[in-house]
Design an enzyme around this catalytic site. Structure first.
Site, mmCIF file in Angstrom:
data_model
loop_
_atom_site.group_PDB
_atom_site.id
_atom_site.type_symbol
_atom_site.label_atom_id
_atom_site.label_comp_id
_atom_site.label_asym_id
_atom_site.label_seq_id
_atom_site.Cartn_x
_atom_site.Cartn_y
_atom_site.Cartn_z
ATOM 1 N N GLU A 1 -3.212 -10.017 3.812
ATOM 2 C CA GLU A 1 -4.081 -9.720 4.964
ATOM 3 C C GLU A 1 -5.194 -10.747 5.152
ATOM 4 O OE1 GLU A 1 -2.458 -5.678 3.631
ATOM 5 O OE2 GLU A 1 -3.150 -7.515 2.667
ATOM 6 N N GLU B 1 0.830 -1.212 0.000
ATOM 7 C CA GLU B 1 0.000 0.000 0.000
ATOM 8 C C GLU B 1 0.864 1.262 0.000
ATOM 9 O OE1 GLU B 1 -4.100 -1.036 2.227
ATOM 10 O OE2 GLU B 1 -2.332 -1.632 3.353
#
Length: 768
Positions: free
Chosen positions: A152, A132
């Site tokens: 994740e 990210e």
């Protein structure tokens, strides 16, 4: 008293290490480096440091562009996972006004909004939050060895720092969806083909990222429109199809649906900021979910399992391994070592057995080569690492020998003596027994300290679990070497004490017994197996019996000369299974050509389909009549309680008796060895966080009374003790609610610590 600065200095050193450092190159490119060893994880301290240092480069008129990179071999390993527990401890109310990831999201906004061109120099893996951060930059240049991933989902989460909104703005929707739903890494070249990376460096990644930055104008992803093809795919149901596939692969998981909701928002008419609101809402829901807590528990449990109390010795070498027994198990173990580049001597007693074992190994690797998973060169190299032998003398230069011969005590002792005669005095001699007393096997040797159990799960070349077993005589170095061996083979390795069935099989015994008992009382095999699968098990207990082989404990009882024998690893009722075995119907391994069945046991198997054998149904009716049992309707709830509560109770007894170090080790055994659903965190986590100790205790007392009445009034039934509540469970039930566990610590382990501090606490782990 004098002031001691040492503790403060250690804190200062740690904070300095968790920092972002800046420098300016001669070409006018500023470089900001993420530095938080070992993986540059995005701790609160590192994020705060970045937000303090980055503006210095923005405001420096001499800086023309900015490169973001990571120190060492990694770009960034993502979030500091321990901090998720801290977030959960604060409670949902603490995040009414801002998302749990707000600080990291603000940092990414800062990079995105920079008036100077920002380029991520991805020098290694960029995982989760690290990916990210790279997407916060205007462009990305990766080293050839780099990879980008969003893992994740393996923690029951989603990319919560703008990843679900940024990735589909640069990548095709199908790629973005697969990356986030599956968590698999995308290598640099594939990332470039999919638009995630703008260039792959040919030489120094920072130099090439700097040159790239100087040649490009700022182009923040937040301002880029969603590609029209991604919108078309989303509108045509691609996201719903992706969700269906994800739910098929991981039934019961809640993260995939949340991920799809975020991707729908990204591909809708919502603005970038509105999409971020959807992401924040979904992430917050997940981070406070019991599923995510369970998966984070397993993440730390894996790492904790490798730390065995009282084992601090340096492990011995593992340069060459001997395997005794070339059957399915021995061959599988040999493959494990060869695949790690370790030479293996594979011995068996007869040439035809050895040939069959080598043929099986060759066919498995040949299959991989045919599917393109192995090159021809690699295939030949692997085969060259496995040396077949009929002679014990070939074990002379092996560092460790693992026997994998049939489960017959006299045979095990015999081969141990033969191994001892032909090996170095410092070579380890290990047994792959799944339940025999290893102390008894080791006792035949001059030096039993070189012995431990190494219980691989079948097929060993596929199954992830390795249950190492310490004997009363195992030396510290022996145990350390066994754990190092598990790490070498990339196994999920747990150390157990030498009790009947160790951890896994001892706990499986009441589970299997109650499946048979529930069937006898009136539940159908289909209902029992379906209830277990609905709970999340990979397979129901009766179907599992057909897979493993119904004859396993039948043979052991026959060998013992006592068909009513019960141990901690097997219990009655036996009538139907014994009848099956007498017919030669062991399950999937025994085909019946007369009915075109590929296997026959409780079920008739035809390829991947199965149905309960009508003859077995008739036999069960006959057994019920003989025992005077009237079948009754049984709820799925009762099935789940009777399958899993005695299994959990046995886990408590194993801890209480000192045969496991900690409750999370038991969870690892059941997740990776027995198909327990990861979303429930393992049987001990499930007991504490999903059900509650008090309910389990109450139901065990009810079932215990029913079982006692059954075997005391009906002579056809054998006594069982697995419903008898564990003292440790009783103590945990008494303290649940009144004594909260510290953040991240199990109440079971807190109470267990008190048990083990008492004088005379039993078992090997109580004395450490």
């Amino acid at each position: 008293s004098k002031f001691n600065p040492a503790p403060l200095c250690r804190v200062c050193i740690r904070l300095v290490a968790m920092s972002a450092s800046i420098s300016v190159r001669p070409d006018g490119v500023g470089v900001i480096t993420l530095d938080n060893a070992p993986v540059n994880s995005l701790s609160q301290a590192l994020v705060a440091s970045f937000k303090e240092e980055f503006p210095k480069l923005v405001n420096d008129s001499a800086v023309k562009a900015i490169v973001v990179t990571g120190k060492g071999p990694l770009f960034c390993g993502g979030a500091e996972i321990t901090e998720f527990g801290m977030i959960a401890a604060k409670g949902k109310d603490a995040f009414k006004d801002s998302a749990p990831t707000q600080s990291l999201s603000d940092m990414i906004d800062m990079i995105d909004a920079c008036p100077k061109t920002t380029v991520a120099a991805i020098n290694g893996q960029a995982l989760g939050g690290g990916a990210e951060v790279s997407l916060g930059c205007h462009y990305r240049v990766a080293s050839p060895q780099a990879a980008i991933a969003f893992p994740e989902v393996s923690l029951g989460l989603l990319p919560g720092a703008q990843g679900t909104q940024r990735l589909p703005r640069v990548a095709p929707l199908m790629t973005a969806m697969q990356m986030i739903l599956q968590g698999k890494p995308l290598p640099a070249n594939a990332a470039m083909k999919n638009g995630i990376v703008d260039a792959v460096a040919k030489e120094d990644v920072i130099n090439e990222a700097a040159a790239f930055a100087l040649s490009k104008r700022p182009n923040p992803i937040s301002k880029r429109p969603m590609h029209h093809m991604n919108r078309i795919y989303a509108a045509s149901g691609a996201l719903e199809q992706g969700l269906l596939m994800a739910m098929k692969q991981a039934p019961g998981m809640i993260a995939p649906e949340a991920i799809i909701n975020c991707l729908k928002a990204a591909c809708s008419k919502m603005s970038f900021r509105e999409g971020l609101q959807v992401e924040a809402t979904e992430f917050t829901r997940l981070v406070f979910s019991l599923q995510s807590a369970a998966l984070r528990h397993l993440f730390f449990a894996e790492r904790m399992a490798s730390k065995v109390p009282g084992v601090n010795a340096k492990p011995g070498p593992l340069r060459k391994i001997g395997i005794l027994g070339a059957g399915l198990m021995g061959g599988g173990i040999a493959m494990c070592f060869a695949q790690k580049g370790v030479p293996v001597v594979l011995k068996d007693a007869k040439q035809e057995w050895l040939d069959a074992g080598m043929k099986k190994i060759q066919s498995l690797w040949a299959g991989q080569a045919k599917r393109g998973r192995l090159t021809e060169e690699k295939f030949k190299k692997l085969m060259g690492l496995v040396k077949p032998s009929l002679k014990y003398e070939d074990f002379a230069d092996c560092d460790m020998i693992i026997e994998a011969v049939p489960e017959i005590m006299d045979l095990k002792k015999e081969v141990f003596l033969a191994i001892e005669k032909h090996t170095r005095p410092d070579a380890l001699i290990c047994t792959n027994t799944s339940g025999l007393n290893i102390d008894d096997i080791a006792a035949v040797l001059t030096d039993p300290s070189r012995v431990m159990g190494c219980h691989f799960f079948s097929p060993a070349n596929v199954m992830q679990l390795l249950e190492n077993v310490r004997t009363g005589s195992s030396s510290e170095q022996t145990l350390a070497t066994g754990m190092a061996m598990g790490k070498l083979l990339s196994k999920k390795t747990v150390m157990a004490g030498n009790c009947d069935g160790f951890v896994g099989n001892r706990m499986a015994a009441p589970y299997a017994a109650e499946a048979k008992m529930l069937w006898e009382e009136g539940a159908s095999p289909e209902q029992i197996d379906a209830a277990a699968q609905k709970f999340g098990m990979a397979m129901g207990p009766l179907a599992l019996g057909d897979l493993v082989g119904q004859e396993l404990f039948w043979k052991q009882r026959k060998a013992a000369g006592d068909m009513k024998k019960q141990t901690k690893t097997y219990f009655g009722p036996y009538e139907v299974v014994d009848w099956l075995c007498e017919q030669g119907r062991f399950g999937q391994k025994t085909p019946d050509p007369t009915i075109k069945a590929s296997g026959r046991g409780i079920y008739i198997h035809r390829g991947r389909s199965k149905e309960v054998d009508p003859e077995v149904v008739a036999k069960m009716e006959e057994v019920r009549k003989a025992k005077g049992v009237a079948p009754r309707a049984i709820s799925d709830e009762e099935i789940i309680e009777r399958l899993f509560f005695p299994l959990i109770n046995e886990g408590f007894k194993i801890l209480e008796e000192g045969f496991a170090a900690r409750s999370s080790d038991i969870d690892i055994v059941y997740i990776f060895g027995y198909g327990f659903p990861p979303a429930k965190g393992g049987p001990m986590f499930f007991a504490e966080h999903y059900v509650g100790f008090q309910k389990i205790l109450e139901r065990l007392k009810v079932f215990n009374a029913q079982a006692k009445e059954r075997f005391s009034t009906n002579p056809h039934y054998l006594p069982v003790d697995y419903f008898e509540p564990s003292k440790l469970l009783e103590a945990c039930a008494a303290k649940q609610g009144s004594k909260p566990a510290a953040a991240g610590q199990s109440l079971i382990d807190m109470v267990l610590k008190e048990f083990r501090e008492r004088d005379g606490a039993p078992g090997p782990f109580s004395k450490l």
